[in-house]
Design a protein around this motif. Structure first.
Motif: not given
Length: 427
Positions: A161-175
């Motif tokens: 819910e409080d993901y920062k931009t860098e965290q979001t990008v890292a998660a999506v790129r992992y998948f």
């Protein structure tokens, strides 16, 4: 010339008589005919069957009662009936529908003939018999499926819910990396579609094992078999990939659909058999089962359905250019498969698709789903909150960048994927 007709006294007072007249040498003769016991028995049975249906329909909107009913009544019913029908290799639902169509045509022909010959008594008997059959099926439906639409919210693993931009990008790129790796390594057919390596029966057993990992008390611990529909061409015509009918305890799939759709649909339909009736919830739990699987093929099918919605989380986080970059980096093999699937569904008769959409929408709305077929996408609802400065009435700005502050509201699917990503980082 009219003559008086005397009432005929009936020997039996239990059943009324219907008066009819016929001409004989221009004299009117009064004939009394018994309506027959069968009609009254059928009418009584019809009323008796209507009572539980009306009662269940009236009380199922209470979420606490619906929750109790699904856990204690519906799940037990599906376990018993599903165990019996699972012994048969063919779809009991399909057999029921084919029999219903054949029987319906026969009854319609009989009713039409009797109507043309003015045999109204027989017409009434036929209509009452049909009413009894329909009401019986509706009772079974209400008992085995009707309450599930009013259950409490489904518990689902969630994060971000409080993901920062860098965290979001890292998660999506992992998948994205895993998705592209699978796209390159899984075998494909001449049309560029990933080959489904399992028969429907084997796929069913694998999905059962995946569902068995989920022990949250919300899902039934019983999972029936998935069965293929022989006449899948008809489901394709009306744009349906699968159907669950719990009165016979079955989940059925359209095996004429593209392979990845068959796999996701099988997981979706099994979710219905485990006590999840709302379409959006069934989609979410199907994604959870597939994306968290160690089976490469199952995981690929999960990505195929979910990745576009997952990737949009990057745009929500504020980096639209990175979102476009990620979409562009999806392996071309995936897009070729999507084009084939789009062409396949576009080739189906448009009028049949509209008819299927109409009745599916009507069915869902009759079960309290206000947005009808739109509910399939309930797990993908996102939003963006822009806080307003109460003093200036303008959007609040980040003191470091001077840009308006944007707070992304991620969808349930995106937060589920963030949860799965966090688990991979702990390993």
């Amino acid at each position: 010339m009219e003559t008086a007709c005397k009432a005929v006294r009936l020997k039996s007072f239990a059943i009324p008589a219907a008066r009819t007249y016929r001409s004989k040498n221009s004299d009117a003769v009064c004939v009394a005919r018994r309506l027959g016991m069968a009609k009254f028995v059928l009418a009584a049975v019809l009323c008796a069957l209507a009572v539980p249906f009306l009662v269940m329909n009236a009380v199922r909107e209470n979420s606490a009662l619906a929750e109790w009913w699904v856990i204690n009544v519906q799940n037990m019913y599906v376990r018993v009936v599903g165990t019996l029908t699972s012994w048969l290799p063919v779809s009991v639902l399909e057999l029921f529908v084919v029999t219903l169509i054949g029987g319906g045509l026969y009854l319609f022909a009989r009713l039409f003939v009797n109507l043309c010959r003015a045999r109204f008594s027989r017409v009434l008997t036929g209509l009452l018999a049909i009413g009894v059959g329909v009401m019986y099926v509706l009772d079974l439906y209400m008992m085995s499926m009707g309450f599930g639409y009013y259950r409490t919210a489904m518990p689902l693993p969630s994060a971000g819910e409080d993901y920062k931009t860098e965290q979001t990008v890292a998660a999506v790129r992992y998948f994205l990396d895993d998705y592209n790796r699978l796209a390159k390594t899984l075998p494909r057919d001449k049309d560029g579609l990933v080959i489904r390596p399992y028969s429907v029966r084997t796929l069913s057993e694998k999905l059962k094992a995946e569902f068995a990992r989920i022990d949250n008390g919300y899902l039934s611990d019983y999972t029936p078999n998935v069965k293929p529909i022989v006449n899948s061409w008809f489901l394709s015509d009306v744009l349906i990939t699968g159907i669950t009918f719990l009165p016979v305890g079955e989940a059925n799939v359209n095996v004429a659909a593209p392979p990845t759709s068959v796999t996701f649909t099988a997981a979706h339909e099994l979710a219905h058999t485990k006590g999840i009736q709302r379409e959006g919830d069934a989609n979410l739990i199907a994604e959870y089962v597939l994306l968290s699987s160690s089976d490469d093929y199952l995981r690929y099918c999960g990505y195929y359905e979910a990745f576009s919605d997952l990737a949009y989380a990057v745009a929500l986080a504020g980096d639209k250019q990175e979102y476009l970059n990620i979409i562009a980096e999806v392996d071309p093999l995936v897009y070729a498969e999507r084009r084939y699937a789009a062409q396949y569904w576009a080739s189906q008769p448009d009028i049949m698709g509209k008819i299927g959409e109409f009745f599916n929408n009507l069915y869902l709305q009759s079960n309290g789903v206000s947005n009808g077929t739109g509910s399939y996408d309930d797990g993908n609802k996102t939003d963006v909150i822009t806080p307003i400065n109460p003093d200036t009435g303008k959007p609040e700005e980040d003191p470091d960048t001077g840009k308006p502050i944007v707070i992304p509201v991620y969808s349930q699917l995106q937060r589920l994927c963030f949860y799965l990503y966090e688990n991979t980082q702990k390993q």
